[in-house]
Design a protein around this motif. Structure first.
Motif, mmCIF file in Angstrom:
data_model
loop_
_atom_site.group_PDB
_atom_site.id
_atom_site.type_symbol
_atom_site.label_atom_id
_atom_site.label_comp_id
_atom_site.label_asym_id
_atom_site.label_seq_id
_atom_site.Cartn_x
_atom_site.Cartn_y
_atom_site.Cartn_z
ATOM 1 N N ALA A 55 37.127 29.583 -2.694
ATOM 2 C CA ALA A 55 37.697 29.157 -1.405
ATOM 3 C C ALA A 55 36.959 29.819 -0.245
ATOM 4 C CB ALA A 55 39.183 29.485 -1.362
ATOM 5 N N GLU A 56 36.651 31.107 -0.387
ATOM 6 C CA GLU A 56 35.925 31.810 0.675
ATOM 7 C C GLU A 56 34.562 31.170 0.916
ATOM 8 O OE1 GLU A 56 33.990 36.204 1.623
ATOM 9 O OE2 GLU A 56 35.233 35.956 -0.159
ATOM 10 N N LEU A 57 33.818 30.909 -0.149
ATOM 11 C CA LEU A 57 32.489 30.312 0.017
ATOM 12 C C LEU A 57 32.581 28.862 0.499
ATOM 13 C CD1 LEU A 57 30.591 31.802 -3.054
ATOM 14 C CD2 LEU A 57 30.449 32.504 -0.646
ATOM 15 N N ALA A 58 33.594 28.149 0.069
ATOM 16 C CA ALA A 58 33.778 26.762 0.524
ATOM 17 C C ALA A 58 33.999 26.706 2.026
ATOM 18 C CB ALA A 58 34.947 26.120 -0.216
ATOM 19 N N ASP A 59 34.710 27.699 2.558
ATOM 20 C CA ASP A 59 35.049 27.723 3.991
ATOM 21 C C ASP A 59 34.085 28.543 4.834
ATOM 22 O OD1 ASP A 59 37.274 26.138 3.520
ATOM 23 O OD2 ASP A 59 38.634 27.850 3.319
ATOM 24 N N PHE A 60 33.085 29.145 4.212
ATOM 25 C CA PHE A 60 32.150 30.012 4.921
ATOM 26 C C PHE A 60 31.410 29.218 5.983
ATOM 27 C CE2 PHE A 60 29.372 33.692 5.158
ATOM 28 C CZ PHE A 60 30.118 34.702 4.550
ATOM 29 N N ASP A 61 31.140 29.836 7.108
ATOM 30 C CA ASP A 61 30.314 29.194 8.130
ATOM 31 C C ASP A 61 28.940 28.911 7.513
ATOM 32 O OD1 ASP A 61 28.028 29.786 10.326
ATOM 33 O OD2 ASP A 61 29.765 28.795 11.264
ATOM 34 N N PRO A 62 28.501 27.642 7.514
ATOM 35 C CA PRO A 62 27.237 27.298 6.848
ATOM 36 C C PRO A 62 26.028 28.082 7.366
ATOM 37 C CG PRO A 62 28.475 25.318 7.339
ATOM 38 C CD PRO A 62 29.198 26.453 8.006
ATOM 39 N N ARG A 85 24.256 23.822 -1.396
ATOM 40 C CA ARG A 85 24.669 23.353 -2.725
ATOM 41 C C ARG A 85 25.781 24.237 -3.288
ATOM 42 N NH1 ARG A 85 21.525 20.615 -6.114
ATOM 43 N NH2 ARG A 85 21.401 19.245 -4.321
ATOM 44 N N VAL A 86 25.628 25.543 -3.179
ATOM 45 C CA VAL A 86 26.673 26.465 -3.654
ATOM 46 C C VAL A 86 27.976 26.172 -2.915
ATOM 47 C CG1 VAL A 86 27.415 28.887 -3.631
ATOM 48 C CG2 VAL A 86 25.156 28.276 -4.521
ATOM 49 N N GLN A 87 27.876 25.943 -1.621
ATOM 50 C CA GLN A 87 29.079 25.653 -0.839
ATOM 51 C C GLN A 87 29.716 24.331 -1.295
ATOM 52 O OE1 GLN A 87 28.654 25.525 3.534
ATOM 53 N NE2 GLN A 87 30.388 26.952 3.513
ATOM 54 N N GLU A 88 28.905 23.316 -1.569
ATOM 55 C CA GLU A 88 29.429 22.033 -2.061
ATOM 56 C C GLU A 88 30.133 22.208 -3.404
ATOM 57 O OE1 GLU A 88 25.977 19.532 -2.344
ATOM 58 O OE2 GLU A 88 25.706 19.434 -0.183
ATOM 59 N N VAL A 89 29.516 22.969 -4.305
ATOM 60 C CA VAL A 89 30.111 23.212 -5.619
ATOM 61 C C VAL A 89 31.442 23.948 -5.456
ATOM 62 C CG1 VAL A 89 29.832 24.499 -7.786
ATOM 63 C CG2 VAL A 89 27.948 23.093 -6.922
ATOM 64 N N CYS A 90 31.473 24.937 -4.583
ATOM 65 C CA CYS A 90 32.723 25.679 -4.339
ATOM 66 C C CYS A 90 33.801 24.778 -3.764
ATOM 67 C CB CYS A 90 32.462 26.872 -3.434
ATOM 68 S SG CYS A 90 31.591 28.216 -4.279
ATOM 69 N N ARG A 91 33.430 23.845 -2.924
ATOM 70 C CA ARG A 91 34.413 22.901 -2.367
ATOM 71 C C ARG A 91 35.014 22.025 -3.470
ATOM 72 N NH1 ARG A 91 30.672 21.804 2.855
ATOM 73 N NH2 ARG A 91 31.502 23.527 4.115
ATOM 74 N N VAL A 92 34.200 21.608 -4.416
ATOM 75 C CA VAL A 92 34.713 20.829 -5.549
ATOM 76 C C VAL A 92 35.675 21.688 -6.375
ATOM 77 C CG1 VAL A 92 34.076 19.709 -7.734
ATOM 78 C CG2 VAL A 92 32.756 19.236 -5.657
ATOM 79 N N ILE A 93 35.322 22.930 -6.600
ATOM 80 C CA ILE A 93 36.193 23.836 -7.365
ATOM 81 C C ILE A 93 37.529 24.011 -6.652
ATOM 82 C CG2 ILE A 93 36.475 26.237 -8.126
ATOM 83 C CD1 ILE A 93 33.427 26.192 -8.750
ATOM 84 N N VAL A 94 37.486 24.135 -5.341
ATOM 85 C CA VAL A 94 38.725 24.265 -4.565
ATOM 86 C C VAL A 94 39.537 22.971 -4.634
ATOM 87 C CG1 VAL A 94 39.652 24.529 -2.218
ATOM 88 C CG2 VAL A 94 37.846 26.075 -3.039
ATOM 89 N N ASP A 95 38.881 21.840 -4.428
ATOM 90 C CA ASP A 95 39.581 20.552 -4.382
ATOM 91 C C ASP A 95 40.131 20.109 -5.732
ATOM 92 O OD1 ASP A 95 38.999 20.435 -1.682
ATOM 93 O OD2 ASP A 95 37.345 19.002 -1.903
ATOM 94 N N HIS A 98 41.844 23.959 -7.810
ATOM 95 C CA HIS A 98 42.665 24.917 -7.055
ATOM 96 C C HIS A 98 41.950 26.246 -6.838
ATOM 97 C CE1 HIS A 98 45.832 21.993 -7.582
ATOM 98 N NE2 HIS A 98 45.606 22.032 -8.882
ATOM 99 N N GLY A 99 40.622 26.189 -6.697
ATOM 100 C CA GLY A 99 39.841 27.383 -6.418
ATOM 101 C C GLY A 99 39.534 28.252 -7.624
ATOM 102 N N ASP A 100 39.930 27.810 -8.800
ATOM 103 C CA ASP A 100 39.737 28.594 -10.020
ATOM 104 C C ASP A 100 38.537 28.069 -10.803
ATOM 105 O OD1 ASP A 100 39.873 30.002 -12.390
ATOM 106 O OD2 ASP A 100 41.818 29.204 -12.989
ATOM 107 N N PRO A 101 37.377 28.755 -10.730
ATOM 108 C CA PRO A 101 36.189 28.239 -11.417
ATOM 109 C C PRO A 101 36.366 28.118 -12.923
ATOM 110 C CG PRO A 101 35.685 30.272 -10.226
ATOM 111 C CD PRO A 101 37.121 29.987 -10.009
ATOM 112 N N ALA A 102 37.143 29.006 -13.540
ATOM 113 C CA ALA A 102 37.347 28.940 -14.991
ATOM 114 C C ALA A 102 38.144 27.700 -15.384
ATOM 115 C CB ALA A 102 38.039 30.195 -15.501
#
Length: 188
Positions: A55-62, A85-95, A98-102
């Motif tokens: 969630a932090e990386l998804a919302d990080f200022d680009p 790309r990392v930010q896009e992947v993190c957004r998918v994990i959040v969406d 629920h922000g849980d990569p595992a």
């Protein structure tokens, strides 16, 4: 099982305890050495001063994330593209998770479902998704029914085809030899 890639022990330890580090390592594992890709999550943690959440990386200022990725030594050969790309992947994990990569691999019914979840991540084509399935199975103990089949040839035992097979300098050399062989064959 714990990671024993030929990288700094603290980078392996991060991969052992933080599923997001594994996802980031695989995301970065293109057009750089495996060592660079899987050490960069640890460097990111050092630069942030803590282990970030998806969630932090998804919302990080680009622009700020790009600055972190681009600071020498850069986290990737292409810091702008890979920070995004990392930010896009993190957004998918959040969406989706629920922000849980595992949750990307937890409770999958079989290898086909695991592959489907991974290949749907931004920047993960068939080959990269197969390598991720193999890495999870061989290094992380995620082995739902059919995981080897979903990983394609990367799931084969003793194949030495990808980061999934690297546990020491000898296996790294075997994987590098295989990749060199494949590049030579592709040129023919």
């Amino acid at each position: 099982m714990s990671f024993s890639l030929p990288i700094a022990p603290e980078a392996n330890a991060l991969l052992d305890r933080d599923p997001l580090a594994v996802v980031i390592g695989l995301t970065l594992d293109q057009q750089v050495t495996m060592e660079k890709a899987f050490t960069s999550p640890h460097v990111l943690v050092q630069r942030l001063g803590h282990e970030p959440t998806a969630a932090e990386l998804a919302d990080f200022d680009p622009d700020e994330l790009l600055a972190i990725f681009a600071t020498p030594p850069a986290l990737h050969r292409f810091p702008k593209a890979m920070a995004a790309r990392v930010q896009e992947v993190c957004r998918v994990i959040v969406d989706r998770y629920h922000g849980d990569p595992a949750a990307l691999w937890r409770d999958v019914s079989d290898g086909a479902e695991l592959f489907k979840r991974i290949v749907s991540l931004p920047g993960f084509g068939k080959q990269k998704a197969q390598i991720f399935v193999a890495l999870l199975g061989k290094q992380y103990g995620v082995q739902p029914d059919g995981w080897r089949e979903a990983a394609g040839g990367y799931g084969d035992e003793g194949a030495y085809r990808s980061v999934a097979d690297i546990v020491d300098d000898e296996s790294l050399a075997k994987v590098r030899a295989y990749k060199k062989e494949m590049k030579a064959a592709a040129k023919v």
